[in-house]
Design a protein around this motif. Structure first.
Motif, mmCIF file in Angstrom:
data_model
loop_
_atom_site.group_PDB
_atom_site.id
_atom_site.type_symbol
_atom_site.label_atom_id
_atom_site.label_comp_id
_atom_site.label_asym_id
_atom_site.label_seq_id
_atom_site.Cartn_x
_atom_site.Cartn_y
_atom_site.Cartn_z
ATOM 1 N N ASP A 1 -27.607 -19.094 -4.555
ATOM 2 C CA ASP A 1 -26.416 -19.286 -5.380
ATOM 3 C C ASP A 1 -25.358 -18.238 -5.071
ATOM 4 N N LEU A 2 -25.797 -16.984 -4.860
ATOM 5 C CA LEU A 2 -24.842 -15.927 -4.521
ATOM 6 C C LEU A 2 -24.186 -16.201 -3.173
ATOM 7 N N ASN A 3 -24.981 -16.676 -2.224
ATOM 8 C CA ASN A 3 -24.412 -17.008 -0.917
ATOM 9 C C ASN A 3 -23.422 -18.160 -1.027
ATOM 10 N N ASN A 4 -23.754 -19.148 -1.866
ATOM 11 C CA ASN A 4 -22.829 -20.261 -2.070
ATOM 12 C C ASN A 4 -21.533 -19.787 -2.707
ATOM 13 N N LEU A 5 -21.650 -18.830 -3.658
ATOM 14 C CA LEU A 5 -20.451 -18.285 -4.292
ATOM 15 C C LEU A 5 -19.603 -17.530 -3.276
ATOM 16 N N LYS A 6 -20.255 -16.749 -2.406
ATOM 17 C CA LYS A 6 -19.521 -16.026 -1.361
ATOM 18 C C LYS A 6 -18.820 -16.995 -0.430
ATOM 19 N N ASP A 7 -19.503 -18.081 -0.076
ATOM 20 C CA ASP A 7 -18.879 -19.074 0.800
ATOM 21 C C ASP A 7 -17.683 -19.734 0.120
ATOM 22 N N PHE A 8 -17.815 -19.989 -1.195
ATOM 23 C CA PHE A 8 -16.719 -20.616 -1.932
ATOM 24 C C PHE A 8 -15.494 -19.694 -1.977
ATOM 25 N N ILE A 9 -15.732 -18.409 -2.274
ATOM 26 C CA ILE A 9 -14.628 -17.449 -2.323
ATOM 27 C C ILE A 9 -13.986 -17.309 -0.948
ATOM 28 N N SER A 10 -14.812 -17.253 0.093
ATOM 29 C CA SER A 10 -14.277 -17.142 1.455
ATOM 30 C C SER A 10 -13.445 -18.366 1.810
ATOM 31 N N ASN A 11 -13.900 -19.537 1.388
ATOM 32 C CA ASN A 11 -13.163 -20.769 1.659
ATOM 33 C C ASN A 11 -11.811 -20.768 0.964
ATOM 34 N N ILE A 12 -11.789 -20.297 -0.290
ATOM 35 C CA ILE A 12 -10.522 -20.199 -1.030
ATOM 36 C C ILE A 12 -9.596 -19.199 -0.360
#
Length: 253
Positions: free
Chosen positions: A75-86
């Protein structure tokens, strides 16, 4: 090392030297659950998930507690990917230009519409409408000149709205702080001059209006929440509209 095996599609990945299970998401591309196994010889892809996770298997991955830990890492990795995408979609220069147009809208609307609109809907509603107009115009400009697709336009418009709301909040906070300081000084002065006719009356009157002040505070809080929600909607909408107009007329910037 070991293997990450999907209990759904039965695909597996062999960990490379230096890689750990927590470095990966707990979900497979098929949305199945990834399970860590030290030795793939103990994993039968034709069996069910329950059979593969049988407690008698000495090579299973420490059951549900450790699996939850990997889920957290995923979940933390997914959150990091989401922030990076934004972050990849944000265009600082485009947002800065959008902010300039927002400020221009503020001045123009104040000069042309302020006297009429304040008398028509009141200063509070006029202030809300002005903020919404600023986010819509600023978002539109940002989406038009600095975004390649509707998603980018929405992201840039939303980020512009965030900056505007922070700036407006800081300005209002400063005004309220200064006003409260002046008000407290006046009350202190009136209290020290209590023998002057009208001074005591002013103090008692201010205490009598405390209930009305509380009601006004609650109403202002409701207005603030509504303004924040609508501002983000208008900012994202403006950014998306900017991209739509640019694509509709085939404009390349």
């Amino acid at each position: 090392m070991g293997y990450l095996i999907c209990n759904d599609c039965k695909q597996y990945y062999e960990l490379q030297p230096g890689e750990k299970p927590e470095d990966f998401s707990s979900k497979c591309n098929c949305n199945g659950l990834l399970i860590y196994k030290e030795n793939i010889d103990f994993f039968n892809p034709n069996t069910t998930e329950d059979e593969n996770d049988n407690p008698t298997n000495n090579n299973q991955y420490e059951n549900a507690s450790n699996r939850s830990k990997y889920s957290l890492y995923g979940d933390l990795n997914n959150l990091k990917d989401f922030i990076s995408n934004i972050n990849d979609k944000i265009n600082p220069m485009g947002i800065a230009i959008g902010l300039v147009f927002s400020i221009l809208f503020l001045f123009v609307s104040s000069i042309i519409f302020s006297s009429f609109m304040v008398g028509l809907v009141g200063i509070t509603i006029y202030g809300i409408l002005t903020i919404l107009g600023m986010t819509l115009i600023g978002g539109f400009v940002t989406g038009f000149i600095a975004s390649d697709n509707i998603e980018e336009g929405g992201v840039n418009g939303g980020f512009l709205t965030l900056i505007l709301l922070i700036a407006v909040g800081l300005l209002l906070g400063l005004i309220i702080f200064v006003t409260m300081g002046i008000y407290a000084s006046v009350l202190h002065t009136l209290g020290s001059l209590g023998n002057i006719p009208g001074a005591t009356t002013s103090l008692s009157g201010s205490n009598g209006n405390s209930l009305n002040s509380l009601g006004n505070s609650v109403l202002n809080l409701v207005y603030a929440i509504i303004t924040i929600i609508l501002s983000f909607i208008f900012g994202i909408l403006g950014g998306s509209l900017g991209v739509i107009v640019k694509e509709r007329f085939g404009i390349q910037l």
